[in-house]
Write a protein that holds these residues in place. Sequence first.
Motif, PDB file in Angstrom:
ATOM      1  N   SER A  86      10.029  75.551  79.751  1.00 41.63           N
ATOM      2  CA  SER A  86      11.552  75.390  80.005  1.00 41.63           C
ATOM      3  C   SER A  86      11.945  74.013  79.411  1.00 41.63           C
ATOM      4  O   SER A  86      12.929  73.691  79.423  1.00 41.63           O
ATOM      5  N   CYS A 143      13.185  85.572  78.486  1.00 39.81           N
ATOM      6  CA  CYS A 143      13.427  84.617  77.195  1.00 39.81           C
ATOM      7  C   CYS A 143      12.043  83.887  76.665  1.00 39.81           C
ATOM      8  O   CYS A 143      11.182  83.316  77.773  1.00 39.81           O
ATOM      9  N   TRP A 169      17.029  79.956  82.078  1.00 37.58           N
ATOM     10  CA  TRP A 169      16.642  79.664  80.919  1.00 37.58           C
ATOM     11  C   TRP A 169      17.236  78.479  80.393  1.00 37.58           C
ATOM     12  O   TRP A 169      18.290  78.195  80.832  1.00 37.58           O
ATOM     13  N   LYS A 213      19.665  76.371  72.397  1.00 34.88           N
ATOM     14  CA  LYS A 213      19.379  77.435  71.890  1.00 34.88           C
ATOM     15  C   LYS A 213      18.958  77.131  70.468  1.00 34.88           C
ATOM     16  O   LYS A 213      19.407  76.381  69.815  1.00 34.88           O
ATOM     17  N   THR A 221      10.598  80.418  74.296  1.00 38.39           N
ATOM     18  CA  THR A 221      10.975  79.106  74.027  1.00 38.39           C
ATOM     19  C   THR A 221       9.994  78.754  73.005  1.00 38.39           C
ATOM     20  O   THR A 221       8.903  79.015  72.859  1.00 38.39           O
ATOM     21  N   ALA A 254      13.459  75.191  73.726  1.00 39.40           N
ATOM     22  CA  ALA A 254      14.774  75.727  73.329  1.00 39.40           C
ATOM     23  C   ALA A 254      14.650  77.241  73.432  1.00 39.40           C
ATOM     24  O   ALA A 254      13.642  77.692  72.787  1.00 39.40           O
ATOM     25  N   GLN A 255      15.542  78.008  73.543  1.00 41.87           N
ATOM     26  CA  GLN A 255      15.266  79.362  73.430  1.00 41.87           C
ATOM     27  C   GLN A 255      15.294  79.762  71.960  1.00 41.87           C
ATOM     28  O   GLN A 255      16.171  79.607  71.253  1.00 41.87           O
ATOM     29  N   HIS A 308       8.572  82.483  79.655  1.00 41.04           N
ATOM     30  CA  HIS A 308       8.083  81.152  79.692  1.00 41.04           C
ATOM     31  C   HIS A 308       7.780  80.675  80.697  1.00 41.04           C
ATOM     32  O   HIS A 308       8.117  81.047  81.983  1.00 41.04           O
TER      33      HIS A 308
END
Length: 332
Positions: free
Chosen positions: A116, A109, A200, A204, A111, A119-120, A271
């Motif tokens: 972290s 993932c 994750w 999103k 971002t 957002a995704q 990430h």
Amino acid sequence: MPKVPSTLPISGLFGVVKPSGPTTMSILENIKPLVASSRLFVSEADLKKVKGKTKKAKHNRYSVKIGQGGTLDPLADGVLVVGVGKGTKKLGEFLDCVKEYRTTCLLGCETDSYDSEGAQVRTAPWRHVTRDGVEKALEQFRGKIMQTPPIFSALKMDGKPLYEYARTGTPLPRPIEKREVTIHSLELEEWLDTKHSYRWPEKKFSEEQKIAVEKALKGAEENASVKDEPEPEPALDGGPTAFVLRMKVSGGTYVRSVVHDLGHAVGSAAHVVTLTRTRQGRFALEPTDETDRACVPWEVLAAATEDAGEPDADGWTKWEREVMDKLEIVEK
């Protein structure tokens, strides 16, 4: 017992162990009242001038300068160099000095912030990535490399922050300018595999947001894409693969970009989930040389902001003794 300077007040530099969570500015704001009320840094005459004033009045009448030598993101912890008095004039040298970091990377993932806290933006397959594959990919990131800053950054292009192009879907007028940085060393320290608690981010990007980012990037990169790539293998228990990197880098290096680009290099996405600055110039969490300086634990300073405690027989509190023990005095 730390040695008390022969002449007071003094100017100097000291390292603080910043915790993950607070901003660099909030850490500095918490330290200011301590420094401004200590005879270590402020003359007795100036201390008498603010004695009895309200906390707000004292805040507005600090008789000593204080600054920091390089911001850490809220997520990050570790070495934060603080300068007091004439020490603030020396802070610039810490922006371009060699720094060392330890970071945990989570695969699958990417971002918007490359860590972290964001957002995704895009997910990608990760189960095919092996330890050997990561170690081989690291080779291309060592030495002098050209690094592209994140599009979600405050860097400006034609007077507009890059993140505004991304958020509004305005095509970039040209590719983001790459910067030359030096990765002095880069090693895979620990392979966590899926045996960890990292996940994750829940937040999103919407499809509209993804389209906006894609439009912005396509102004400079014809094949830019932020679409999710489904994992071809069946789901397994546990989280995506994570691993820990240790690196020594030049000033101006984006550690999060190293992790982001490494994710692409192994055919996935990645990430940062933890980031620790273990060294900034001669200030280090674990000194290894006689010229190195250790850092003041944040817990000591945080406790003093609530209650400085009773001074010892010589009139010094615990936090002042701790700072004196780690202090580098600046004469000019």
